[in-house]
Write a protein that holds these residues in place. Structure first.
Motif, PDB file in Angstrom:
ATOM      1  N   SER A  85      -0.161  33.827  42.814  1.00 32.16           N
ATOM      2  CA  SER A  85      -1.097  33.218  41.869  1.00 32.16           C
ATOM      3  C   SER A  85      -0.493  33.044  40.475  1.00 32.16           C
ATOM      4  O   SER A  85      -1.036  32.312  39.660  1.00 32.16           O
ATOM      5  N   SER A  86       0.594  33.730  40.181  1.00 32.72           N
ATOM      6  CA  SER A  86       1.270  33.571  38.878  1.00 32.72           C
ATOM      7  C   SER A  86       2.683  34.121  38.984  1.00 32.72           C
ATOM      8  O   SER A  86       2.997  34.852  39.939  1.00 32.72           O
ATOM      9  N   GLY A  87       3.484  33.811  37.987  1.00 34.04           N
ATOM     10  CA  GLY A  87       4.829  34.383  37.936  1.00 34.04           C
ATOM     11  C   GLY A  87       4.753  35.893  37.792  1.00 34.04           C
ATOM     12  O   GLY A  87       5.538  36.629  38.402  1.00 34.04           O
ATOM     13  N   MET A  88       3.790  36.377  37.007  1.00 35.08           N
ATOM     14  CA  MET A  88       3.656  37.823  36.821  1.00 35.08           C
ATOM     15  C   MET A  88       3.285  38.510  38.131  1.00 35.08           C
ATOM     16  O   MET A  88       3.733  39.628  38.400  1.00 35.08           O
ATOM     17  N   ALA A  89       2.459  37.848  38.945  1.00 34.25           N
ATOM     18  CA  ALA A  89       2.108  38.431  40.252  1.00 34.25           C
ATOM     19  C   ALA A  89       3.362  38.545  41.114  1.00 34.25           C
ATOM     20  O   ALA A  89       3.543  39.538  41.827  1.00 34.25           O
ATOM     21  N   VAL A 111      13.547  39.643  28.194  1.00 34.61           N
ATOM     22  CA  VAL A 111      12.797  39.021  29.294  1.00 34.61           C
ATOM     23  C   VAL A 111      11.507  38.463  28.702  1.00 34.61           C
ATOM     24  O   VAL A 111      11.146  38.790  27.563  1.00 34.61           O
ATOM     25  N   TYR A 112      10.812  37.663  29.478  1.00 39.97           N
ATOM     26  CA  TYR A 112       9.496  37.181  29.053  1.00 39.97           C
ATOM     27  C   TYR A 112       8.613  38.390  28.667  1.00 39.97           C
ATOM     28  O   TYR A 112       8.677  39.431  29.323  1.00 39.97           O
ATOM     29  N   GLY A 113       7.804  38.247  27.618  1.00 41.54           N
ATOM     30  CA  GLY A 113       7.004  39.365  27.102  1.00 41.54           C
ATOM     31  C   GLY A 113       6.108  40.020  28.138  1.00 41.54           C
ATOM     32  O   GLY A 113       5.916  41.242  28.116  1.00 41.54           O
ATOM     33  N   ILE A 154      16.807  41.065  36.473  1.00 36.40           N
ATOM     34  CA  ILE A 154      17.415  40.331  35.358  1.00 36.40           C
ATOM     35  C   ILE A 154      16.739  38.965  35.201  1.00 36.40           C
ATOM     36  O   ILE A 154      16.142  38.449  36.146  1.00 36.40           O
ATOM     37  N   GLU A 155      16.871  38.428  33.985  1.00 36.41           N
ATOM     38  CA  GLU A 155      16.343  37.088  33.718  1.00 36.41           C
ATOM     39  C   GLU A 155      17.471  36.299  33.060  1.00 36.41           C
ATOM     40  O   GLU A 155      17.996  36.733  32.039  1.00 36.41           O
ATOM     41  N   THR A 156      17.867  35.190  33.655  1.00 36.09           N
ATOM     42  CA  THR A 156      18.961  34.418  33.075  1.00 36.09           C
ATOM     43  C   THR A 156      18.830  32.937  33.374  1.00 36.09           C
ATOM     44  O   THR A 156      18.608  32.586  34.522  1.00 36.09           O
ATOM     45  N   ALA A 158      17.755  33.999  29.549  1.00 37.06           N
ATOM     46  CA  ALA A 158      16.658  34.894  29.203  1.00 37.06           C
ATOM     47  C   ALA A 158      15.748  34.275  28.146  1.00 37.06           C
ATOM     48  O   ALA A 158      16.192  33.562  27.256  1.00 37.06           O
ATOM     49  N   ASN A 159      14.498  34.606  28.274  1.00 36.50           N
ATOM     50  CA  ASN A 159      13.458  34.145  27.380  1.00 36.50           C
ATOM     51  C   ASN A 159      13.284  35.172  26.265  1.00 36.50           C
ATOM     52  O   ASN A 159      12.968  36.330  26.591  1.00 36.50           O
ATOM     53  N   PRO A 160      13.461  34.879  24.989  1.00 34.40           N
ATOM     54  CA  PRO A 160      13.634  33.559  24.398  1.00 34.40           C
ATOM     55  C   PRO A 160      15.027  33.324  23.811  1.00 34.40           C
ATOM     56  O   PRO A 160      15.246  32.288  23.206  1.00 34.40           O
ATOM     57  N   VAL A 183      16.442  38.170  40.405  1.00 36.81           N
ATOM     58  CA  VAL A 183      16.804  37.285  39.289  1.00 36.81           C
ATOM     59  C   VAL A 183      15.626  36.361  38.974  1.00 36.81           C
ATOM     60  O   VAL A 183      15.188  35.602  39.845  1.00 36.81           O
ATOM     61  N   ASP A 184      15.123  36.433  37.757  1.00 35.89           N
ATOM     62  CA  ASP A 184      14.109  35.473  37.318  1.00 35.89           C
ATOM     63  C   ASP A 184      14.841  34.185  36.947  1.00 35.89           C
ATOM     64  O   ASP A 184      15.590  34.136  35.971  1.00 35.89           O
ATOM     65  N   ASN A 185      14.617  33.155  37.761  1.00 35.29           N
ATOM     66  CA  ASN A 185      15.364  31.891  37.639  1.00 35.29           C
ATOM     67  C   ASN A 185      14.495  30.784  37.016  1.00 35.29           C
ATOM     68  O   ASN A 185      14.772  29.605  37.199  1.00 35.29           O
ATOM     69  N   HIS A 205      10.265  33.114  40.337  1.00 35.22           N
ATOM     70  CA  HIS A 205       9.935  32.006  39.442  1.00 35.22           C
ATOM     71  C   HIS A 205       8.546  32.146  38.876  1.00 35.22           C
ATOM     72  O   HIS A 205       7.611  32.477  39.621  1.00 35.22           O
ATOM     73  N   SER A 206       8.412  31.827  37.600  1.00 41.04           N
ATOM     74  CA  SER A 206       7.117  31.414  37.123  1.00 41.04           C
ATOM     75  C   SER A 206       7.072  29.925  37.456  1.00 41.04           C
ATOM     76  O   SER A 206       7.668  29.101  36.758  1.00 41.04           O
ATOM     77  N   ALA A 207       6.377  29.588  38.552  1.00 40.52           N
ATOM     78  CA  ALA A 207       6.309  28.185  38.984  1.00 40.52           C
ATOM     79  C   ALA A 207       5.405  27.366  38.072  1.00 40.52           C
ATOM     80  O   ALA A 207       5.378  26.133  38.164  1.00 40.52           O
ATOM     81  N   THR A 208       4.718  28.068  37.196  1.00 35.08           N
ATOM     82  CA  THR A 208       3.920  27.456  36.137  1.00 35.08           C
ATOM     83  C   THR A 208       4.770  26.495  35.305  1.00 35.08           C
ATOM     84  O   THR A 208       4.255  25.561  34.697  1.00 35.08           O
ATOM     85  N   LYS A 209       6.069  26.753  35.280  1.00 31.02           N
ATOM     86  CA  LYS A 209       6.960  26.083  34.335  1.00 31.02           C
ATOM     87  C   LYS A 209       7.576  24.838  34.979  1.00 31.02           C
ATOM     88  O   LYS A 209       6.866  23.924  35.333  1.00 31.02           O
ATOM     89  N   TYR A 210       8.899  24.805  35.151  1.00 31.26           N
ATOM     90  CA  TYR A 210       9.548  23.568  35.612  1.00 31.26           C
ATOM     91  C   TYR A 210       9.181  23.200  37.050  1.00 31.26           C
ATOM     92  O   TYR A 210       9.201  22.026  37.399  1.00 31.26           O
TER      93      TYR A 210
HETATM   94  C1  LIG Z   1      10.893  33.598  32.344  1.00 29.57           C
HETATM   95  C2  LIG Z   1       9.475  33.864  32.722  1.00 29.57           C
HETATM   96  N1  LIG Z   1       9.211  34.621  33.779  1.00 29.57           N
HETATM   97  C3  LIG Z   1       7.945  34.911  34.160  1.00 29.57           C
HETATM   98  C4  LIG Z   1       6.864  34.450  33.435  1.00 29.57           C
HETATM   99  C5  LIG Z   1       5.478  34.792  33.868  1.00 29.57           C
HETATM  100  O1  LIG Z   1       4.927  33.704  34.553  1.00 29.57           O
HETATM  101  P1  LIG Z   1       3.373  33.335  34.627  1.00 29.57           P
HETATM  102  O2  LIG Z   1       2.920  33.009  33.251  1.00 29.57           O
HETATM  103  O3  LIG Z   1       3.350  32.203  35.589  1.00 29.57           O
HETATM  104  O4  LIG Z   1       2.676  34.539  35.167  1.00 29.57           O
HETATM  105  C6  LIG Z   1       7.092  33.642  32.325  1.00 29.57           C
HETATM  106  C7  LIG Z   1       5.961  33.126  31.553  1.00 29.57           C
HETATM  107  O5  LIG Z   1       6.118  32.548  30.496  1.00 29.57           O
HETATM  108  C8  LIG Z   1       8.431  33.352  31.955  1.00 29.57           C
HETATM  109  O6  LIG Z   1       8.720  32.597  30.880  1.00 29.57           O
END
Ligand SMILES: Cc1ncc(COP(=O)(O)O)c(C=O)c1O
Length: 394
Positions: A85-89, A111-113, A154-156, A158-160, A183-185, A205-210
Motif C-alpha cells: 500500500s506504500s513504500g513505507m509498508a 535515507v528518506y525521513g 541502503i538507499e542509493t 540517497a534522499n536528499p 536496496v531502496d531503488n 521502491h516507493s512506487a508512489t514516485k517514478y
Molecule cells: C527514497 C524513498 N523511499 C521510501 C519512501 C516512502 O514511500 P511512500 O511515501 O510511498 O510510503 C520515500 C518517500 O518519499 C522515499 O523518498
C-alpha cells in the motif's frame, strides 16, 4: 509470453505477460473485487490447503496486482515481486521479514525521513537494534556488523543528499557476514540501476514516485527471488494487511509503460537544471551524481546508466531567504514527494526529513539550507527560468 532478453522499453510495455488471459483486454482489467467465488466447497478447501492455486481474497492475491508484480520482477531482473500500500509498508515488511527481537539491523544515515523514523523509532520498540552507518564508507559499514546483524538497508542515490552507496561493495560485505542486503531503488528506478544484478537480496521502491510517475497514487514494491518473496508474502504481508488496491496496481501498470520515456526526460532536464544551479552565485553547492564534482560521480557511472531527475542544492541564504525563494516559485510546485511529471520542490530539513533531530541532520550531513528538487518533464527552459526569477528575489 515474456522474453527475458527483451530490451527495457519492451519489458516496460509487455513485461506483465501481455494481454489479459481471460478476456484478451490489452490494458489489464482492474479486478476490483475483494473476494473470488469457489467452484465448490471442496475447491475452497483445496485453495486454502494449497493443493490448488487460484484467487481467494484480494488481501492474499488479485489478478491486477499479480500483473504489476510480474511486470516489476521483469524490470528489476528479479524472480518475483510484491506490491504494498506504500513504500513505507514495503520497507516495514522487509525489516519484519528479516529481523526479530534480539537482532541488529544496519541502515545508512541518509535515507528518506520516514525510513529513518522506521529504523530509529519503530523497529527498536520491537527489541531490534538499529545502527546507522555512513553509506559512503564501506569500512564503517563492515565494522558495525555484529554476530546478530540480519539486515543491511541502503538507499542509493540517497534522499536528499544524493549520496551514492557502493552496491557491489555492500553485496561483498553482506555475503561475507551472511546478512541480507536491501536496496531502496526509488531514485534510480530499474531503468538506471538494477541492484539484484549486482547481488543485492531485495530491492524496495516507493512506487508512489517514478514507477507511478504521475503523482496520483501511493504504493510500494519489493522485488527479490521467489523464496524471499513467498516468505514476505506468507509471513508478513498477508497478515500485516498493507496490500495495494487493484486500482492503484493498475495505475502503476499504466505508469510503467512510459517509465523509460519519462526517465530519459527527467534525466536530461535534471542535468540541465543541475548545470544551471552549479553556476548560480546564490547557490553554495549542488548535489547531483551526474556532475563530475559529485564526490561519488565515478561510482554513480559504474552502477547507474544515467542519473535521474533528483537535484538538491544548498542556498547561500538564511531561513527567511529560503522561504522567500520557495514562495516566489511560479512553475515549480512547493510539495513533498518526487518522481512526478510536475517539477516539485521542498525543504527537507523542515518537511520530509523533520523526523531527524537537528543533531541527526548534522551527523547525516543534511544541510539546513538544502533544497530538494524533483525535476519534472516540462520544458527545461521554463523550469530554469522559474528558478532564476525566484533566486533573483531571494
Ligand atoms: C527514497 C524513498 N523511499 C521510501 C519512501 C516512502 O514511500 P511512500 O511515501 O510511498 O510510503 C520515500 C518517500 O518519499 C522515499 O523518498
Amino acid at each position: 509470453m515474456v522474453k527475458r532478453n527483451w530490451g527495457f522499453a519492451t519489458l516496460a510495455v509487455h513485461g506483465s505477460g501481455g494481454v489479459c488471459p481471460h478476456t484478451g483486454a490489452v490494458s489489464m482489467p482492474i479486478y476490483q473485487s475483494s473476494t473470488f467465488a469457489f467452484h465448490s466447497a471442496e475447491h475452497g478447501e483445496k485453495l486454502f490447503a494449497g493443493e490448488e492455486t487460484g484467487y481467494i481474497y484480494s488481501r492474499l492475491s488479485n489478478p491486477t496486482i499479480d500483473a504489476l508484480q510480474r511486470e516489476m520482477a521483469s524490470l528489476e531482473k528479479g524472480e518475483a515481486a510484491l506490491a504494498f500500500s506504500s513504500g513505507m509498508a514495503a520497507s516495514t515488511a522487509a525489516a519484519l521479514a528479516f529481523c526479530q527481537s534480539g537482532d541488529s539491523v544496519l541502515c545508512t544515515k541518509v535515507v528518506y525521513g520516514g525510513t529513518y523514523a522506521l529504523f530509529a523509532h519503530i523497529i527498536p520498540r520491537l527489541g531490534i537494534e538499529t545502527i546507522f552507518v555512513d553509506g559512503t564508507n564501506l569500512e564503517e559499514i563492515e565494522r558495525a556488523i555484529k554476530p546478530n546483524t540480519k539486515l543491511l538497508f541502503i538507499e542509493t542515490p540517497a534522499n536528499p543528499t544524493l549520496d551514492i552507496v557502493d552496491i557491489e561493495g555492500c553485496v561483498a560485505i553482506a555475503r561475507g557476514h551472511n546478512i541480507a542486503l536491501a536496496v531502496d531503488n526509488t531514485f534510480a528506478t530499474p531503468y538506471y540501476q538494477q541492484p539484484l544484478t549486482f547481488g543485492a537480496d531485495l530491492v524496495i521502491h516507493s512506487a508512489t514516485k517514478y514507477i507511478g510517475g504521475h503523482g496520483d497514487t501511493v504504493a510500494g514494491l519489493i522485488v527479490s527471488n521467489k523464496e524471499i518473496i513467498q516468505r514476505i508474502h506468507d509471513e508478513v504481508l498477508v497478515d500485516m494487511g498493507a496490500v495495494i488496491s487493484p486500482f492503484n496496481a493498475w495505475l502503476l501498470l499504466r505508469g510503467l509503460k512510459t517509465l523509460p520515456v519519462r526517465m530519459d526526460r527527467h534525466s536530461a532536464n535534471g542535468m540541465r537544471v543541475a548545470q544551471f544551479l552549479s553556476f548560480h552565485p546564490k547557490v553554495e553547492r549542488v548535489y547531483y551524481p551526474g556532475l563530475s564534482i559529485h564526490p561519488q560521480h565515478e561510482l554513480a557511472k559504474k552502477q547507474m546508466t544515467n542519473f535521474g531527475g533528483m537535484v538538491s542544492f544548498d542556498l547561500k541564504a538564511d531561513q527567511t531567504q529560503i522561504r522567500r525563494f520557495l514562495d516566489s516559485l511560479e512553475l515549480c510546485t512547493l510539495a513533498v514527494s518526487l518522481g512526478d511529471c510536475d517539477t516539485l520542490i521542498c525543504h527537507p530539513a523542515s518537511t520530509t526529513h523533520s523526523t531527524y533531530s537537528p543533531e541527526e541532520l548534522k551527523d547525516a550531513r543534511i544541510n539546513e539550507k538544502l533544497v530538494r528538487l524533483s525535476v519534472g518533464v516540462e520544458d527545461p527552459k521554463d523550469i530554469i527560468d522559474d528558478l532564476h526569477q525566484a533566486l533573483r528575489k531571494t
